[in-house]
Design a protein around this motif. Structure first.
Motif, mmCIF file in Angstrom:
data_model
loop_
_atom_site.group_PDB
_atom_site.id
_atom_site.type_symbol
_atom_site.label_atom_id
_atom_site.label_comp_id
_atom_site.label_asym_id
_atom_site.label_seq_id
_atom_site.Cartn_x
_atom_site.Cartn_y
_atom_site.Cartn_z
ATOM 1 N N VAL A 76 0.757 -1.305 -0.100
ATOM 2 C CA VAL A 76 0.034 -0.009 -0.057
ATOM 3 C C VAL A 76 0.833 1.248 -0.147
ATOM 4 C CG1 VAL A 76 -2.082 -0.984 1.236
ATOM 5 C CG2 VAL A 76 -0.005 -0.218 2.448
ATOM 6 N N HIS A 77 2.253 1.016 -0.378
ATOM 7 C CA HIS A 77 3.105 2.200 -0.631
ATOM 8 C C HIS A 77 3.392 2.852 0.828
ATOM 9 C CE1 HIS A 77 2.578 1.534 -5.041
ATOM 10 N NE2 HIS A 77 1.281 1.841 -4.571
ATOM 11 N N ALA A 78 3.537 1.956 1.803
ATOM 12 C CA ALA A 78 3.771 2.571 2.998
ATOM 13 C C ALA A 78 5.059 1.637 3.283
ATOM 14 C CB ALA A 78 2.796 1.925 4.237
ATOM 15 N N CYS A 79 5.649 2.154 4.636
ATOM 16 C CA CYS A 79 6.914 1.492 5.099
ATOM 17 C C CYS A 79 6.871 1.298 6.569
ATOM 18 C CB CYS A 79 8.127 2.320 4.752
ATOM 19 S SG CYS A 79 8.198 4.163 5.442
ATOM 20 N N LEU A 80 7.819 0.310 7.039
ATOM 21 C CA LEU A 80 7.961 -0.083 8.540
ATOM 22 C C LEU A 80 9.368 -0.163 8.773
ATOM 23 C CD1 LEU A 80 5.935 -2.414 10.402
ATOM 24 C CD2 LEU A 80 8.402 -2.553 10.554
ATOM 25 N N HIS A 81 9.672 0.651 9.722
ATOM 26 C CA HIS A 81 11.288 0.804 9.975
ATOM 27 C C HIS A 81 11.096 0.525 11.493
ATOM 28 C CE1 HIS A 81 11.995 2.185 6.210
ATOM 29 N NE2 HIS A 81 11.677 3.288 6.612
ATOM 30 N N LEU A 82 12.449 -0.442 12.001
ATOM 31 C CA LEU A 82 12.743 -0.730 13.392
ATOM 32 C C LEU A 82 13.833 0.179 14.032
ATOM 33 C CD1 LEU A 82 12.613 -4.521 13.100
ATOM 34 C CD2 LEU A 82 10.572 -3.184 13.458
ATOM 35 N N HIS A 83 13.723 0.723 15.187
ATOM 36 C CA HIS A 83 14.754 1.506 15.776
ATOM 37 C C HIS A 83 15.237 1.017 17.191
ATOM 38 C CE1 HIS A 83 13.415 4.546 12.683
ATOM 39 N NE2 HIS A 83 12.262 4.254 13.016
ATOM 40 N N HIS A 84 16.367 1.184 17.671
ATOM 41 C CA HIS A 84 17.126 1.015 18.834
ATOM 42 C C HIS A 84 16.791 -0.362 19.224
ATOM 43 C CE1 HIS A 84 17.528 5.169 19.111
ATOM 44 N NE2 HIS A 84 15.982 5.411 19.234
ATOM 45 N N PRO A 85 17.112 -1.455 18.338
ATOM 46 C CA PRO A 85 17.075 -2.846 18.833
ATOM 47 C C PRO A 85 18.107 -3.188 19.706
ATOM 48 C CG PRO A 85 18.086 -2.833 16.451
ATOM 49 C CD PRO A 85 17.544 -1.298 16.930
ATOM 50 N N CYS A 86 17.907 -4.119 20.606
ATOM 51 C CA CYS A 86 18.816 -4.529 21.665
ATOM 52 C C CYS A 86 19.942 -5.483 20.839
ATOM 53 C CB CYS A 86 18.391 -5.225 22.903
ATOM 54 S SG CYS A 86 17.711 -6.951 22.269
ATOM 55 N N ALA A 87 20.777 -6.096 21.701
ATOM 56 C CA ALA A 87 22.029 -6.770 20.846
ATOM 57 C C ALA A 87 21.357 -8.252 20.246
ATOM 58 C CB ALA A 87 23.384 -7.077 21.767
ATOM 59 N N PRO A 128 17.913 5.265 24.508
ATOM 60 C CA PRO A 128 19.304 5.078 24.315
ATOM 61 C C PRO A 128 20.077 6.158 23.585
ATOM 62 C CG PRO A 128 17.997 3.364 23.638
ATOM 63 C CD PRO A 128 16.867 4.386 23.892
ATOM 64 N N VAL A 129 21.401 6.373 24.012
ATOM 65 C CA VAL A 129 22.275 7.451 23.385
ATOM 66 C C VAL A 129 23.074 6.387 22.419
ATOM 67 C CG1 VAL A 129 24.086 8.984 23.603
ATOM 68 C CG2 VAL A 129 22.010 8.980 25.133
ATOM 69 N N VAL A 130 23.514 6.716 21.068
ATOM 70 C CA VAL A 130 24.153 6.017 20.400
ATOM 71 C C VAL A 130 25.373 6.902 20.027
ATOM 72 C CG1 VAL A 130 24.586 4.487 18.217
ATOM 73 C CG2 VAL A 130 22.354 4.550 19.527
#
Length: 313
Positions: A76-87, A128-130
């Motif tokens: 549907v021309h959308a997107c999904l992104h993941l942020h700040h995963p653990c190790a 978190p700070v990266v």
């Protein structure tokens, strides 16, 4: 077996949704996550940012939820992104070739003001700070239980020392105000934990009185263990962990107790800017530990420790 809980918080801004997860993603919680992501698409969201800051682990079923939602979003021309995963999640994504789901640091302003969500503007204060590829992340007590073996691997070698460390960690985790931070790349590279001292015992009352006499501060955080992997940036990792924990707890002073015979420990604390006040009797720990202090930040606005002669007090 304890029920694996997953809390889901959503905030919208226009056609962009920020989905913040708290807990663990396992078979029991995967259907809840799937329903939440599908609802975002049904509501017309064209971008879904999933914040994994406070997710301790994810299994294959959880990964399948993300991959399926990403495919549905693409249709549907959308997107999904993941942020700040653990190790652990980072390794899972890399192993399965799913790393394209990851994106760089999430801009907290992207979600904008809450639109029917449950979070407030201060909810991301502990995010978190990266920096330089090293991510600092705070763990909940439950996450500490799940990662205690990994933390022990990092801290000590040998079964006797390991069991002693795990006991001390478990006891500390039950203290009011307990807090623990880890430093991660794709693996665990550092850890610091502690709690505020309350004079409930004679030894802790003696510690509080001694620290107040030396520094003028009656309120401080007792850092019971600082560990850092043999990493090229280990000195910076330790310093950043300590300062971040003091800042998160809004505490100006950190205190550590160290065995006087631990030369490697003394060298590490010296490199982090701690002040060694010498050995003191009647304090927690075996024998007469050295009392070390570290003030948060730097500059003339912070109280300066009073001069004290090294030795027994």
């Amino acid at each position: 077996m304890a029920v694996q809980r997953l809390d889901i918080h959503r905030r919208d801004r226009g056609e962009r949704a920020l989905v913040t997860l708290v807990g663990d993603i396992w078979p029991a919680s995967a259907p809840l996550l799937r329903a939440a992501l599908e609802q975002c698409l049904r509501d017309g969201m064209t971008a879904i940012d999933v914040d994994l800051t406070t997710v301790g682990s994810c299994d294959a079923k959880g990964l399948d939820v993300f991959l399926t939602a990403s495919r549905h979003a693409g249709r549907v021309h959308a997107c999904l992104h993941l942020h700040h995963p653990c190790a652990q999640i980072t390794r899972l994504l890399a192993f399965t070739g799913s790393a394209p789901l990851l994106r760089d640091l999430l801009d907290p302003s992207a979600a904008g003001p809450s639109a029917g969500g449950t979070q407030t503007s201060g909810d991301r204060a502990g995010a978190p700070v990266v920096k330089d590829g090293i991510r600092l992340r705070r763990l909940t007590r439950r996450q500490v239980e799940g990662m205690s073996e990994d933390i022990a691997d990092l801290a000590v070698a040998g079964p006797f020392l390991r069991d002693d460390f795990l006991r001390r960690l478990a006891v500390s985790a039950r203290r009011p105000g307990f807090a623990l931070l880890v430093a991660e790349t794709t693996v665990l590279v550092g850890c610091v934990f502690g709690f505020p001292v309350s004079p409930v015992s004679r030894s802790e009352q003696g510690l509080q009185e001694s620290v107040q006499r030396l520094t003028g501060c009656a309120r401080f955080l007792l850092l019971t263990q600082v560990v850092a992997h043999q990493h090229p940036q280990r000195r910076d990792i330790g310093r950043r962990l300590q300062q971040r924990l003091l800042a998160d707890e809004r505490t100006e002073l950190g205190v550590a107790l160290l065995n006087p015979a631990d030369r490697a420990g003394r060298a590490a604390y010296d490199s982090w800017g701690w002040r060694n006040h010498g050995e003191m009797v009647g304090l927690p720990g075996r024998g007469a530990p050295c009392v070390l202090t570290l003030f948060r930040g730097s500059g003339p606005s912070l109280p300066a420790p009073r001069a004290a002669r090294p030795g027994r007090a």
